[in-house]
Design an enzyme around this catalytic site. Structure first.
Site, PDB file in Angstrom:
ATOM      1  CG  LEU A   1       2.358   3.256  -5.381  1.00  0.00           C
ATOM      2  CD1 LEU A   1       1.137   3.988  -6.613  1.00  0.00           C
ATOM      3  CD2 LEU A   1       3.601   3.846  -5.745  1.00  0.00           C
ATOM      4  CG  ASP A   2      -2.708   0.004  -4.128  1.00  0.00           C
ATOM      5  OD1 ASP A   2      -3.419   0.558  -2.989  1.00  0.00           O
ATOM      6  OD2 ASP A   2      -3.723  -0.519  -4.800  1.00  0.00           O
ATOM      7  CE  LYS A   3       3.299  -5.394   2.292  1.00  0.00           C
ATOM      8  NZ  LYS A   3       2.931  -5.966   3.695  1.00  0.00           N
TER       9      LYS A   3
ATOM     10  CB  SER B   1       1.147  -0.185  -6.832  1.00  0.00           C
ATOM     11  OG  SER B   1      -0.097  -0.757  -7.014  1.00  0.00           O
TER      12      SER B   1
END
Length: 256
Positions: free
Chosen positions: A113-115, A117
Site C-alpha cells: 500500500l503506497d506510502k 496511502s
C-alpha cells in the site's frame, strides 16, 4: 496471539523445496530466497544449499548462520496503515511497517500500500496465503475510498470503469467497479495490483488523488480499526478465507 494454522496448511512430514521453506517460515519471498540460495548464504544440515534443494523434517536450515524455523501457528493480522509508513520488511528504511507494528513474531505484508496511502493491509507468516491472495488471476477484490481534486463526472466514471491505458506500464487496466460517493469522491473495486494503479488511472484522466484509503481485501473489512492499530482475523473471517483460497492457485505471485 497467533492463530492456529488452517488444517490444509499444517506443517507436514513431506519434503519441501528450500525456497518454499524459507517463504513458509516468513523469512523472505521466494524470489529473495532464490537470490540467497544462489549466493551461497543458505545451508541445509551444514551444507550449502543449491537451487531446488529439498528440506526434510528435522533438517537444520540456516541463512547467514541464523537458524530458520517454521511456525506451527498461522499469524494473519489486519492492520490500518497510517500515511507515511512503507510496506517493506527492510529495516534500513526508518518508516518500515515491521518496526512500526513491533509484532512479536516474524511477519511480512501481503502486497503493498503506497506510502502516501492508508488503510487495510494484511500481514502474515504464511507464504502460500501471500501467493494466493496476490496472484491477479485469482481475481480477489480490493476496495478503496478515493478523494480527488475536482468533481467526479459521469464521463470520468465511465472511462475509469472500462479500463485505462497506463503509458508508464504499457498496459490497459482490467474493467472495474466504481461508485460515486460525493462531489469529489468515489469507491473503486479492483482485482489487479499494478504499481500505484489507482493514482496512475486517475492521472490519466487529468485528475489528481488527494486521499486514498483501502477499506476491504476480499471479504475482510477495515471497519472501525483505528489508524495504526491491528487485530487478528476472527474465526468467521478465517473460515471464509480458507474456503476462498481453496479455489485459488498458489503459484508465486508478483509483488503488488
Amino acid at each position: 496471539m497467533a492463530i492456529k494454522k488452517f488444517e490444509n496448511n499444517e506443517i507436514n512430514t513431506q519434503e519441501v523445496r528450500i525456497n518454499k521453506f524459507l517463504t513458509d517460515a516468513s523469512y523472505c519471498s521466494r524470489r529473495k530466497a532464490d537470490e540467497l540460495i544462489a549466493s551461497g548464504k543458505v545451508t541445509i544440515d551444514g551444507k550449502v544449499a543449491e537451487l531446488g534443494a529439498k528440506v526434510k523434517e528435522g533438517s537444520e536450515v540456516r541463512v547467514n548462520g541464523e537458524i530458520i524455523k517454521k511456525e506451527n501457528n498461522l499469524v494473519l493480522i489486519a492492520f490500518n496503515k497510517p500515511l507515511g509508513i512503507t510496506c517493506t520488511t527492510d529495516q534500513r528504511d526508518p518508516d518500515n511497517i515491521i518496526d512500526y507494528i513491533k509484532y512479536p513474531k516474524r511477519i511480512y505484508p501481503i502486497g503493498r500500500l503506497d506510502k502516501n496511502s492508508e488503510g487495510l493491509i494484511l500481514l502474515t507468516n504464511d507464504g502460500d496465503i501471500v501467493n494466493k491472495i496476490l496472484r491477479a488471476s485469482n481475481n480477489h477484490e480490493k476496495e478503496y475510498e478515493v478523494i480527488v481534486n475536482k468533481p467526479v463526472t459521469d464521463e470520468f466514471i465511465k472511462k475509469m470503469s472500462q479500463g485505462v491505458y497506463l503509458p508508464e506500464l504499457k498496459t490497459v487496466t482490467k474493467p472495474c467497479k466504481i461508485t460515486k460517493t460525493g462531489m469529489n469522491s468515489f469507491n473503486i473495486i479492483l482485482t489487479q495490483g499494478l504499481n500505484r494503479q489507482i493514482r496512475r488511472m486517475v492521472d490519466a484522466q487529468d485528475y489528481r488523488v488527494l486521499s486514498l484509503r483501502r477499506i476491504r481485501i476480499m471479504h475482510i473489512r477495515l471497519g472501525r480499526l483505528h489508524v495504526g492499530g491491528y487485530r487478528n482475523l476472527d474465526l468467521g473471517e478465517l473460515r471464509q478465507l480458507e474456503e476462498e483460497l481453496s479455489r485459488s492457485t498458489g503459484k508465486p505471485a508478483k509483488d503488488c
